[in-house]
Design an enzyme around this catalytic site. Structure first.
Site, PDB file in Angstrom:
ATOM      1  N   GLU A 278       0.859  -1.193   0.000  1.00 37.36           N
ATOM      2  CA  GLU A 278       0.000   0.000   0.000  1.00 37.36           C
ATOM      3  C   GLU A 278       0.895   1.243   0.000  1.00 37.36           C
ATOM      4  O   GLU A 278       1.851   1.322   0.769  1.00 37.36           O
ATOM      5  CB  GLU A 278      -0.925  -0.047   1.228  1.00 37.36           C
ATOM      6  CG  GLU A 278      -1.636   1.242   1.570  1.00 37.36           C
ATOM      7  CD  GLU A 278      -2.503   1.831   0.454  1.00 37.36           C
ATOM      8  OE1 GLU A 278      -3.329   1.125  -0.122  1.00 37.36           O
ATOM      9  OE2 GLU A 278      -2.306   3.036   0.166  1.00 37.36           O
TER      10      GLU A 278
ATOM     11  N   GLY B 102     -22.898   2.582  -0.243  1.00 34.83           N
ATOM     12  CA  GLY B 102     -24.071   1.721  -0.095  1.00 34.83           C
ATOM     13  C   GLY B 102     -23.871   0.390  -0.800  1.00 34.83           C
ATOM     14  O   GLY B 102     -23.183   0.315  -1.821  1.00 34.83           O
TER      15      GLY B 102
ATOM     16  N   ARG C 246     -17.676   4.523   5.255  1.00 33.70           N
ATOM     17  CA  ARG C 246     -16.556   3.812   4.617  1.00 33.70           C
ATOM     18  C   ARG C 246     -15.438   3.475   5.601  1.00 33.70           C
ATOM     19  O   ARG C 246     -14.907   2.364   5.607  1.00 33.70           O
ATOM     20  CB  ARG C 246     -15.926   4.692   3.524  1.00 33.70           C
ATOM     21  CG  ARG C 246     -16.717   4.753   2.279  1.00 33.70           C
ATOM     22  CD  ARG C 246     -16.169   5.811   1.347  1.00 33.70           C
ATOM     23  NE  ARG C 246     -16.967   5.854   0.147  1.00 33.70           N
ATOM     24  CZ  ARG C 246     -16.690   5.189  -0.969  1.00 33.70           C
ATOM     25  NH1 ARG C 246     -15.605   4.482  -1.065  1.00 33.70           N
ATOM     26  NH2 ARG C 246     -17.485   5.255  -2.007  1.00 33.70           N
TER      27      ARG C 246
ATOM     28  N   ARG D 171     -19.377  16.068  -1.521  1.00 38.12           N
ATOM     29  CA  ARG D 171     -19.611  15.007  -0.529  1.00 38.12           C
ATOM     30  C   ARG D 171     -19.462  15.612   0.846  1.00 38.12           C
ATOM     31  O   ARG D 171     -18.481  16.302   1.118  1.00 38.12           O
ATOM     32  CB  ARG D 171     -18.569  13.894  -0.661  1.00 38.12           C
ATOM     33  CG  ARG D 171     -18.618  13.204  -1.977  1.00 38.12           C
ATOM     34  CD  ARG D 171     -17.440  12.240  -2.104  1.00 38.12           C
ATOM     35  NE  ARG D 171     -17.860  10.875  -1.908  1.00 38.12           N
ATOM     36  CZ  ARG D 171     -17.058   9.828  -2.150  1.00 38.12           C
ATOM     37  NH1 ARG D 171     -15.818   9.997  -2.524  1.00 38.12           N
ATOM     38  NH2 ARG D 171     -17.507   8.604  -1.992  1.00 38.12           N
TER      39      ARG D 171
ATOM     40  N   ASP E 276     -11.607  -0.910  -9.060  1.00 35.28           N
ATOM     41  CA  ASP E 276     -11.567   0.322  -9.853  1.00 35.28           C
ATOM     42  C   ASP E 276     -10.400   0.350 -10.837  1.00 35.28           C
ATOM     43  O   ASP E 276     -10.469   1.031 -11.860  1.00 35.28           O
ATOM     44  CB  ASP E 276     -11.473   1.547  -8.929  1.00 35.28           C
ATOM     45  CG  ASP E 276     -12.841   2.049  -8.496  1.00 35.28           C
ATOM     46  OD1 ASP E 276     -13.826   1.294  -8.640  1.00 35.28           O
ATOM     47  OD2 ASP E 276     -12.928   3.197  -8.015  1.00 35.28           O
TER      48      ASP E 276
ATOM     49  N   ALA F 232     -18.095  -0.297  -5.678  1.00 35.55           N
ATOM     50  CA  ALA F 232     -17.453  -1.130  -4.655  1.00 35.55           C
ATOM     51  C   ALA F 232     -18.047  -2.538  -4.687  1.00 35.55           C
ATOM     52  O   ALA F 232     -17.350  -3.526  -4.426  1.00 35.55           O
ATOM     53  CB  ALA F 232     -17.634  -0.493  -3.278  1.00 35.55           C
TER      54      ALA F 232
HETATM   55  C1  LIG Z   1     -18.964   9.819  -4.885  1.00 34.20           C
HETATM   56  C2  LIG Z   1     -18.821   8.325  -4.918  1.00 34.20           C
HETATM   57  C3  LIG Z   1     -19.797   7.541  -4.339  1.00 34.20           C
HETATM   58  C4  LIG Z   1     -19.716   6.142  -4.416  1.00 34.20           C
HETATM   59  N1  LIG Z   1     -20.711   5.398  -3.860  1.00 34.20           N
HETATM   60  C5  LIG Z   1     -20.688   4.054  -3.993  1.00 34.20           C
HETATM   61  C6  LIG Z   1     -21.728   3.254  -3.432  1.00 34.20           C
HETATM   62  O1  LIG Z   1     -22.658   3.758  -2.805  1.00 34.20           O
HETATM   63  N2  LIG Z   1     -21.659   1.916  -3.610  1.00 34.20           N
HETATM   64  C7  LIG Z   1     -20.630   1.307  -4.274  1.00 34.20           C
HETATM   65  O2  LIG Z   1     -20.636   0.062  -4.406  1.00 34.20           O
HETATM   66  N3  LIG Z   1     -19.616   2.046  -4.793  1.00 34.20           N
HETATM   67  C8  LIG Z   1     -19.613   3.383  -4.663  1.00 34.20           C
HETATM   68  N4  LIG Z   1     -18.597   4.137  -5.181  1.00 34.20           N
HETATM   69  C9  LIG Z   1     -17.476   3.454  -5.867  1.00 34.20           C
HETATM   70  C10 LIG Z   1     -16.460   2.935  -4.853  1.00 34.20           C
HETATM   71  O3  LIG Z   1     -16.075   3.974  -3.988  1.00 34.20           O
HETATM   72  C11 LIG Z   1     -15.223   2.391  -5.569  1.00 34.20           C
HETATM   73  O4  LIG Z   1     -15.612   1.526  -6.617  1.00 34.20           O
HETATM   74  C12 LIG Z   1     -14.326   1.598  -4.606  1.00 34.20           C
HETATM   75  O5  LIG Z   1     -14.069   2.318  -3.434  1.00 34.20           O
HETATM   76  C13 LIG Z   1     -13.012   1.249  -5.313  1.00 34.20           C
HETATM   77  O6  LIG Z   1     -12.189   0.508  -4.444  1.00 34.20           O
HETATM   78  P1  LIG Z   1     -10.738   0.049  -4.911  1.00 34.20           P
HETATM   79  O7  LIG Z   1     -10.177  -0.729  -3.765  1.00 34.20           O
HETATM   80  O8  LIG Z   1     -10.797  -0.587  -6.248  1.00 34.20           O
HETATM   81  O9  LIG Z   1      -9.916   1.389  -5.126  1.00 34.20           O
HETATM   82  P2  LIG Z   1      -9.459   2.488  -4.050  1.00 34.20           P
HETATM   83  O10 LIG Z   1     -10.432   2.611  -2.942  1.00 34.20           O
HETATM   84  O11 LIG Z   1      -9.118   3.702  -4.829  1.00 34.20           O
HETATM   85  O12 LIG Z   1      -8.135   1.872  -3.419  1.00 34.20           O
HETATM   86  C14 LIG Z   1      -6.907   1.888  -4.103  1.00 34.20           C
HETATM   87  C15 LIG Z   1      -5.776   1.730  -3.100  1.00 34.20           C
HETATM   88  O13 LIG Z   1      -4.545   1.576  -3.808  1.00 34.20           O
HETATM   89  C16 LIG Z   1      -3.558   2.415  -3.251  1.00 34.20           C
HETATM   90  N5  LIG Z   1      -2.634   2.719  -4.346  1.00 34.20           N
HETATM   91  C17 LIG Z   1      -2.857   3.506  -5.430  1.00 34.20           C
HETATM   92  N6  LIG Z   1      -1.782   3.527  -6.250  1.00 34.20           N
HETATM   93  C18 LIG Z   1      -0.856   2.733  -5.657  1.00 34.20           C
HETATM   94  C19 LIG Z   1       0.477   2.337  -6.021  1.00 34.20           C
HETATM   95  N7  LIG Z   1       1.059   2.778  -7.159  1.00 34.20           N
HETATM   96  N8  LIG Z   1       1.165   1.507  -5.194  1.00 34.20           N
HETATM   97  C20 LIG Z   1       0.600   1.024  -4.038  1.00 34.20           C
HETATM   98  N9  LIG Z   1      -0.661   1.374  -3.649  1.00 34.20           N
HETATM   99  C21 LIG Z   1      -1.377   2.207  -4.458  1.00 34.20           C
HETATM  100  C22 LIG Z   1      -4.336   3.611  -2.731  1.00 34.20           C
HETATM  101  O14 LIG Z   1      -3.617   4.316  -1.732  1.00 34.20           O
HETATM  102  C23 LIG Z   1      -5.602   2.950  -2.207  1.00 34.20           C
HETATM  103  O15 LIG Z   1      -5.455   2.521  -0.868  1.00 34.20           O
HETATM  104  C24 LIG Z   1     -18.639   5.524  -5.101  1.00 34.20           C
HETATM  105  C25 LIG Z   1     -17.631   6.327  -5.669  1.00 34.20           C
HETATM  106  C26 LIG Z   1     -17.722   7.708  -5.590  1.00 34.20           C
HETATM  107  C27 LIG Z   1     -16.635   8.531  -6.220  1.00 34.20           C
END
Ligand SMILES: Cc1cc2nc3c(=O)[nH]c(=O)nc-3n(C[C@H](O)[C@H](O)[C@H](O)COP(=O)(O)OP(=O)(O)OC[C@H]3O[C@@H](n4cnc5c(N)ncnc54)[C@H](O)[C@@H]3O)c2cc1C
Length: 449
Positions: A43, A56, A142, A224, A337, A350
């Site tokens: 991380e 949600g 979250r 937000r 993502d 998510a």
């Molecule tokens: C306004 C908003 C509302 C939302 N509401 C919902 C909802 O109600 N329900 C739902 O299902 N989804 C929702 N989402 C979508 C959801 O937030 C995301 O799909 C989800 O959080 C993505 O998780 P992730 O682990 O893929 O990425 P992230 O949460 O972005 O995690 C990525 C991690 O990787 C780390 N990282 C990045 N680059 C590197 C690197 N080069 N080396 C090492 N570590 C690195 C970061 O520090 C981070 O900890 C919403 C999104 C937004 C913007």
């Protein structure tokens, strides 16, 4: 013949990049389902952390959490305890928040005269509800959810301040991935699982310099912020803040739902602009500028915005469809993502992370060698890409729909109701076990051919 296993047959080791919802749930899943495969989570931040906002989940996703590990579903249920449960369950109650939709006499505030019924609906009154499915669901904080996930990751699995900069193929003939971190250190693993979010480095390593590599601005941005529930009740009355509300309008919409066991109102207020040029996607703003965006909206919506605590603006970017979610030599596979960042207009980004993790961890649990890993990635890609990319596309369309921009719908509230109440079926009625069966069949077909 030598007894030493060839590089391709050696027990694989895996690197997980990123400790958000995708990376943490994948870690928990692999520890449970593939205990013989050593994993390390890298991380870039100095600790696990999520923003102080809501997220949600619908029953289809919470069920999948339970399939991965019942402790993840239990973490969700712990964080959602205290949310008001309606019968039948509602995803959102839809109301018009924009005064420009008032038809006729301003003082009447009528926004809709229901055809066929002698019924008038006024600004801020319920137009319709979007039904949800029965089962554990709703909004959670979250950071609270992430804290619960972190408790399920034993010490020694995660390394912090490890920002992945590059990945090369090992020169020892193993075909392994050598991870190069920004601090100059390296690590070697059989494969890399890229859970590094919307600005993913691993995505650029899988897709190269293509049109689909970098996320593109969706035309929407969002404020937000949070309001203590006691204050929200003063503004909105006893009932409205306790269940999810959607106030629709022209080129904007405002969502509210309870989080933190019903103690906080989460507010997500959307607006539109054609371009986003600031290199930062999260920026500070003034309350005056924010209120300017809602100057045509109802007193209640404006009062919500006036009382928003510690708010900021998030530009909403999303990915164009990637042609593939993995690469070979060295092996890198995209999850969450990093693979398919979406706008949040169907509240399932998510949730898609959770589904990715279920399929991928089940497939990886059967892997004994590097050759198996590539087969697992191929099958994961085949079943996950269509569904996750459908979410990105339909979410973008939903964002337009909630803001009177939907094709063939516009500000026709009855057409909006017809669309809104049916458009989520493909997402929420899905049986993830059929995807796993399909993925396993893809692998078996290859083995037997
Ligand atoms: C306004 C908003 C509302 C939302 N509401 C919902 C909802 O109600 N329900 C739902 O299902 N989804 C929702 N989402 C979508 C959801 O937030 C995301 O799909 C989800 O959080 C993505 O998780 P992730 O682990 O893929 O990425 P992230 O949460 O972005 O995690 C990525 C991690 O990787 C780390 N990282 C990045 N680059 C590197 C690197 N080069 N080396 C090492 N570590 C690195 C970061 O520090 C981070 O900890 C919403 C999104 C937004 C913007």
């Amino acid at each position: 013949m030598s007894d030493t296993p060839s590089h391709a047959q050696k027990t694989p080791t895996l690197a997980i990049i990123g400790g958000g919802i995708a990376g943490l749930t994948l870690t928990i899943a692999l520890l449970k389902h593939a205990p013989s495969i050593p994993i390390t989570l890298y991380e870039s931040a100095s600790a696990f952390g999520e923003i102080g906002a809501g997220v949600g989940f619908e029953p289809v996703m919470v069920r999948t959490m339970g399939l991965i590990d019942p402790r993840i579903a239990a973490a969700f249920e712990k964080c959602s305890r205290g949310n008001t449960v309606t019968d039948p369950p509602k995803w959102f109650t839809v109301r018009v928040g924009d005064q420009r939709k008032i038809v006729g006499d301003e003082k009447d505030g009528v926004v809709l005269e229901k055809s066929g019924e002698n019924k008038k609906v006024r600004l801020g009154e319920e137009i319709f509800t979007i039904p949800a499915h029965r089962g554990p669901r709703g909004g959670i904080h979250r950071a609270h959810f992430l804290d619960e996930l972190v408790k399920l990751v034993p010490d020694g699995i995660a390394q912090f301040r490890k920002k992945l900069a590059h990945v090369t193929e090992a020169e020892d003939g193993s075909g392994d991935a050598v991870l190069h971190f920004a601090d100059g250190s390296t690590a070697q693993h059989s494969a890399v699982l890229g859970c590094d979010g919307i600005k993913s480095r691993t995505r650029s390593l899988v897709l190269g310099n293509s049109d689909s590599t970098a996320a593109v601005f969706s035309g929407k941005y969002v404020y937000r912020g949070l309001i203590p529930m006691t204050k929200a009740i003063e503004i909105m009355g006893e009932d409205q803040p306790k269940t999810p509300q959607m106030y629709v309008g022209y080129h904007g919409h405002v969502l509210t739902f309870p989080i933190a066991n019903g103690t906080i109102l989460n507010v997500v207020a959307f607006s539109s602009r054609p371009t986003w040029t600031d290199p930062n996607w999260v920026v500070q703003t003034s309350r005056e500028d924010m209120l300017e965006d809602y100057k045509h909206w109802s007193p209640m919506v404006r009062s919500i915005m006036v009382n928003l605590q510690s708010f900021d603006i998030w530009a909403l970017f999303n990915h164009l469809p990637a042609p593939i979610y993995y690469r070979s030599s060295p092996l890198i596979c995209l999850v969450g993502d990093a693979a398919h960042a979406t706008t949040p207009h169907q509240g399932a980004g998510a949730g898609m992370c959770i589904e990715d993790v279920y399929i991928l961890s089940e497939l990886l649990s059967q892997c004994k060698s590097k050759t198996d890993l590539e087969e697992a990635f191929r099958a994961y890609d085949a079943v996950r890409r269509p569904r996750s990319q459908k979410l990105v596309k339909t979410s973008r369309e939903a964002g337009m729909l909630w803001e009177f921009e939907g094709e063939g719908v516009g500000d026709d509230l009855e057409a909006l109701e017809r669309n809104a109440t049916t458009r989520m079926a493909w997402l929420w009625d899905h049986d993830i076990s059929t995807d796993l069966q399909k993925a396993r069949a893809i692998i078996e077909e290859k083995i037997s051919s």
